[in-house]
Design an enzyme around this catalytic site. Structure first.
Site, mmCIF file in Angstrom:
data_model
loop_
_atom_site.group_PDB
_atom_site.id
_atom_site.type_symbol
_atom_site.label_atom_id
_atom_site.label_comp_id
_atom_site.label_asym_id
_atom_site.label_seq_id
_atom_site.Cartn_x
_atom_site.Cartn_y
_atom_site.Cartn_z
ATOM 1 N N ASP A 85 0.834 -1.189 0.000
ATOM 2 C CA ASP A 85 0.000 0.000 0.000
ATOM 3 C C ASP A 85 0.875 1.247 0.000
ATOM 4 O O ASP A 85 0.542 2.261 0.613
ATOM 5 C CB ASP A 85 -0.920 -0.014 1.226
ATOM 6 C CG ASP A 85 -1.954 1.105 1.207
ATOM 7 O OD1 ASP A 85 -2.340 1.523 0.113
ATOM 8 O OD2 ASP A 85 -2.365 1.549 2.296
ATOM 9 N N CYS A 95 -20.462 -12.656 -6.067
ATOM 10 C CA CYS A 95 -21.373 -11.796 -5.315
ATOM 11 C C CYS A 95 -22.827 -12.058 -5.700
ATOM 12 O O CYS A 95 -23.732 -11.882 -4.869
ATOM 13 C CB CYS A 95 -21.037 -10.327 -5.550
ATOM 14 S SG CYS A 95 -19.578 -9.742 -4.641
ATOM 15 N N CYS A 108 -26.558 -10.610 -4.329
ATOM 16 C CA CYS A 108 -26.476 -10.120 -2.951
ATOM 17 C C CYS A 108 -26.166 -8.619 -2.917
ATOM 18 O O CYS A 108 -25.306 -8.128 -3.651
ATOM 19 C CB CYS A 108 -25.383 -10.886 -2.202
ATOM 20 S SG CYS A 108 -25.119 -10.312 -0.502
ATOM 21 N N CYS A 132 -23.906 -5.566 1.509
ATOM 22 C CA CYS A 132 -22.965 -4.489 1.830
ATOM 23 C C CYS A 132 -23.541 -3.131 1.467
ATOM 24 O O CYS A 132 -23.399 -2.160 2.225
ATOM 25 C CB CYS A 132 -21.620 -4.733 1.145
ATOM 26 S SG CYS A 132 -21.673 -4.881 -0.652
ATOM 27 N N CYS A 139 -13.758 1.297 9.445
ATOM 28 C CA CYS A 139 -15.104 0.723 9.487
ATOM 29 C C CYS A 139 -15.043 -0.697 8.930
ATOM 30 O O CYS A 139 -14.327 -0.957 7.962
ATOM 31 C CB CYS A 139 -16.055 1.583 8.664
ATOM 32 S SG CYS A 139 -17.745 0.931 8.551
ATOM 33 N N CYS A 142 -20.928 -9.370 4.926
ATOM 34 C CA CYS A 142 -20.667 -10.174 3.730
ATOM 35 C C CYS A 142 -20.806 -11.664 4.057
ATOM 36 O O CYS A 142 -20.147 -12.171 4.968
ATOM 37 C CB CYS A 142 -19.261 -9.891 3.214
ATOM 38 S SG CYS A 142 -18.801 -10.887 1.772
#
Length: 384
Positions: free
Chosen positions: A138, A193, A196, A199, A246, A253
């Protein structure tokens, strides 16, 4: 004998696993469609105050990682787990708690992962020929999730997290860009996914967009970490008790609820006790104590001003009466105008019959015009 004959992907994966990386795959560091998606996201201004993401030099390197290491022909993507949010205590501390994202329950990965990557490079060098490389955690303009998906580590979910079908998404990514010419053996994992939308439905600020991007300006993680300015008044109630990051979109999920590992290596020295902080304690400690307490931990990234801002917002969303005098103290005596505004807004949301009187007293003593305006607006809202 060429380099690829001296070192195999399977050997890299085995050595990576011995150091705690539970996923490892390789891909070619050539331009990918993920860059177009990223460039479009930046072009729409969804990166909020992270202006460095839009700089021409960083965009050029995101488009072509080989600019960061000429002659590179392989990108090794790795993932290392951190505790899932489900390991947090069931309830906040009695005096009112501020919640911390689970990746930050221990030491800062920016400090922990580079030495592990260097160890991996050293081990690989002992097996095969020396090679040129650069490591990333990162820390460079690299589309980490895009290349990790390309390397078979998972798919990019609707919440923009990388998700593995057997391990969920509670992991951090790291990379080694190298001139090793390795055979690609990692099958790409298709999207799971489906229909769904948990999230999207659970995000309190509505920052998750239908195109699998985030509106950073509304994201709690951005607002409490990367954001260096005041948290907008209309979003403050939506932050709840979060003071650093958060986990909501990961908590709901199904892939995490079913598969997120609970017992894995812990190089970050994470502990569930790091899931909450005592807001009263945090609001009273001086900067010197903050620096000492959070040295080497992700929370240090906010610096003292950002941390107080986050704690003031969370205190305004908490019903603990013990926090009200602390809000008043920051409103009247904090030397940072932004924090006086945040304290006033928190007091405005706090259940208190004395709010009008306290805000009026603060307004009468306030020397800063911007703070005066903010306090007057709060008083107008209370009287209206």
């Amino acid at each position: 004998m060429n380099q690829s004959e001296c070192l195999t992907v399977q050997q890299i994966q085995a050595e990576a696993e011995s150091l705690g990386f539970f996923l490892c795959g390789v891909s070619k560091p050539d331009p990918t469609p993920f860059f177009d998606h990223f460039q479009n996201w930046v072009g729409r201004g969804l990166h909020a105050g992270m202006s460095y993401l839009a700089r021409p030099d960083t965009l050029a390197r995101r488009a072509n990682p080989q600019e960061m290491l000429p002659g590179a022909c392989t990108l090794i993507s790795l993932a290392i787990p951190y505790p899932p949010a489900s390991q947090a205590p069931d309830s906040p501390i009695p005096s009112g708690g501020g919640r911390v994202a689970s990746y930050a329950w221990g030491l800062d990965y920016h400090d922990i992962l580079p030495p592990l990557l260097e160890q991996l490079v050293e081990k690989l060098g002992e097996i095969g020929k020396p090679f040129r490389y650069k490591i990333f955690t990162d820390s460079a303009p690299l589309l980490e999730r895009g290349f990790a998906a390309k390397a078979g580590l998972g798919w990019i979910g609707k919440n923009s997290c990388l998700i593995h079908p057997r391990l969920g998404s509670y992991f951090l990514l790291a990379e080694i860009l190298t001139d090793l010419d390795l055979k690609l053996v990692s099958p790409v994992i298709t999207d799971h996914c489906g229909t769904c939308t948990r999230c999207l439905d659970a995000c309190p600020t509505g920052c998750i967009r239908a195109d699998r991007t985030l509106d950073s300006a509304r994201c709690i993680s951005y607002l409490t970490i990367e954001n260096k300015t005041a948290i907008p008044a209309n979003l403050q109630p939506l932050l709840g008790d979060w003071v650093f990051g958060c986990d909501i979109c990961q908590e709901v999920c199904p892939w995490n609820q079913a598969f997120a590992p609970l017992a894995l290596s812990n190089p970050f020295q994470s502990h569930p006790s790091g899931a909450w902080v005592d807001l009263a304690q945090e609001l009273q400690q001086p900067e010197r104590v903050f620096v000492e307490k959070y040295q080497g931990r992700p929370i240090a990234r906010t610096r003292h001003t950002g941390w107080l801002r986050n704690c003031l917002v969370a205190a305004g969303n908490c019903s603990s009466p013990a926090l009200q005098p602390l809000l008043v103290d920051h409103l009247l005596h904090n030397s940072v105008p932004m924090l006086r505004i945040q304290a006033g807004q928190a007091l405005h949301r706090h259940p208190s019959p004395q709010a009008v009187e306290l805000l009026s007293q603060a307004l009468a003593a306030e020397p800063d015009a911007e703070v005066q305006l903010a306090l007057q607006n709060l008083l107008n809202a209370l009287s209206g």
